[in-house]
Scaffold this active site. Structure first.
Site, PDB file in Angstrom:
ATOM      1  N   ASP A   3      45.656  36.222  43.195  1.00  0.00           N
ATOM      2  CA  ASP A   3      46.329  37.427  43.672  1.00  0.00           C
ATOM      3  C   ASP A   3      47.524  36.993  44.506  1.00  0.00           C
ATOM      4  O   ASP A   3      47.369  36.255  45.483  1.00  0.00           O
ATOM      5  CB  ASP A   3      45.371  38.267  44.532  1.00  0.00           C
ATOM      6  N   ASP A  50      40.722  49.342  37.026  1.00  0.00           N
ATOM      7  CA  ASP A  50      39.986  49.318  38.294  1.00  0.00           C
ATOM      8  C   ASP A  50      39.102  50.552  38.319  1.00  0.00           C
ATOM      9  O   ASP A  50      39.603  51.675  38.199  1.00  0.00           O
ATOM     10  CB  ASP A  50      40.947  49.338  39.485  1.00  0.00           C
TER      11      ASP A  50
END
Lengths: 252, 207
Positions: free
Chosen positions: A11, A130
């Site tokens: 990330d 998500d």
């Protein structure tokens, strides 16, 4: 013989690898090129690079950084974060990404998935989903790095995304992300039953048993970040444990 | 003597990954679509991702069909990758009526039906017994493949709810359904052996 994939995720924020819990409280982990090369050398089967600050800041992962990662990584590289059009995807693929991962923009403009498939082929198109569990109501689709609710059913969206041209689903459980409480196996089973494309599970990995459970639930890849960054799980040890448990894993 | 690899750049391939794969071996690469160079360069890579019809259209749009066929007929080194392998065949079930390059006398079929398609991930390869392709694990991204071995080629096989051809070799022509450029050390070994053999061939010709 299909082999299950172990996938570390980087990330990114401001060009650095960061890690948080449920997408919040980000802290610095290190340099993405150095970390990607280390994971690749250790036996990672694929590297995912997500610019977590990109969508909210209205920009996309930098091609220059992708180019540097490409030089040191000899396994597939997936790049995501803020990709909202075909030209941005093209710049990242041209810089050395093998696949692009699209999340928010595909939800806002589903026809983007068709455009990406027509231009690059389905094998380049990863749709990142998500999902957050709803009480006895399945899972809701989230956007903008988990900060935006959609009211949409995550499983229905997965099916639609595949119909439009997704070649792979990167499935993150928002409830489990960063918690080290195991993957959401119910979510994995529900999505893999609904779609035929490969599903990569994400969110919650703590030990080799979680990876094994994700594969047993239908995922063909399992992604993790924190456990690799902090050395709680080493990629070599993880693969040895999975092999010993009879899982099909790349060994060379 | 030109020691670089020429990569056919038709706009439908993961060029940067292939270039990086050779650069990691210290081999310089050049990309282009010059029909004369494609016909005669020491070592040519024919890459490709995406649909069969789009790949063949790009070959023809750039006037490369005759160059690639001539190159094959003269035994000059070719490394075909993924859709590159498929384009070397007569045709594909993905695009009925579209003529492939036909240097491999076989037709591409859909992969065996399976719970997960397209194939996107690593698979194990059983070696051909040829000098270029060995046994190991490689990365694939395909929904179509050869399902039977063409005559006169050494075939490597993989299996995913049914057998399919992972790679073919014949002299210095190597065709991979998988992506050696992103198949770790296993793939790098194939790139290295093919490159070495290609430049060895050139030395012989110079003598």
């Amino acid at each position: 013989m299909r082999l299950n994939r172990i996938i570390p995720c980087l990330d990114l924020r401001d060009g650095r690898v960061v890690k948080g819990v449920r997408f919040e409280g980000l802290r610095d982990i290190g340099d993405p090129v150095e970390i990607a090369g280390r994971y690749s050398d250790a036996g990672a089967d694929e590297i995912v690079v997500l610019d977590v600050s990109a969508t909210s800041e209205g920009r996309s992962a930098t091609p220059a950084l992708v180019r540097r990662i490409r030089e040191v990584v000899d396994v597939p590289v997936v790049v995501g974060g803020g990709i909202g059009d075909v030209e941005t995807a093209n710049r990242l693929l041209d810089a050395g990404a093998d696949k692009v991962s699209v999340n928010t923009a595909a939800v806002m403009r589903p026809e983007l998935i068709e455009s990406l498939r027509d231009r690059f082929g389905r094998q380049c198109v990863v749709i990142a989903i998500d999902a957050i569990r709803r009480d006895r109501m399945g899972w809701e689709l989230l956007v903008r790095s988990g900060r935006g609710r959609t009211g949409l059913d995550a499983i229905g969206w997965a099916s639609r995304a595949v119909d439009l041209g997704a070649g792979e689903i990167l499935l993150t459980s928002h409830d489990r992300d960063g918690t080290r409480s195991g993957y959401d196996l119910g979510l994995i089973r529900s999505i893999t039953r609904a779609v035929s494309v490969p599903v990569v599970a994400s969110g919650g990995a703590a030990s080799w048993r979680d990876f094994a459970a994700a594969f047993a639930s239908g995922a063909t890849g399992a992604l993790a970040a924190g456990v690799f960054h902090e050395g709680q799980v080493g990629i070599g040890d993880l693969k040895r444990s999975l092999l010993a448990a009879g899982k099909e894993i790349r060994t060379c | 003597m030109d020691r670089s690899i020429y990569i056919v750049d038709t706009g439908v391939a993961n060029m940067s990954s292939i270039e990086a794969g050779f650069r990691r071996l210290g081999v310089p690469v050049v990309r282009g679509v010059d029909p004369g160079v494609v016909a005669t360069a020491t070592a040519v890579v024919l890459p490709g991702v995406g649909s069969f019809a789009a790949g063949i259209a790009a070959i023809d749009r750039n006037g490369l069909r005759a160059s690639i066929i001539a190159r094959f007929d003269e035994g000059r080194p070719i490394l075909a990758i993924c859709l590159g392998l498929q384009m070397l065949c007569r045709g594909s079930a993905e695009a009925p009526g579209v003529a492939g390059l036909g240097v491999i006398d076989a037709a591409i079929e859909a992969m065996p039906p399976a719970a997960v398609r397209p194939q996107m991930g690593w698979n194990r390869i059983e070696a051909s017994g040829g000098p270029m392709l060995d046994s190991g694990d490689a990365y694939f991204a395909n929904g179509f493949a050869l399902r039977s071995a063409p005559a006169d080629w050494k075939a490597s096989w993989s299996e995913d709810e049914g057998d399919f051809i992972a790679g073919l070799e014949r002299g210095r022509t190597v065709a991979c359904q998988f992506h050696p450029e992103i198949s770790g050390r296993f793939g790098a070994g194939i790139l290295a052996r093919w490159t070495e053999s290609a430049f060895e061939a050139e030395v012989v010709r110079c003598v």
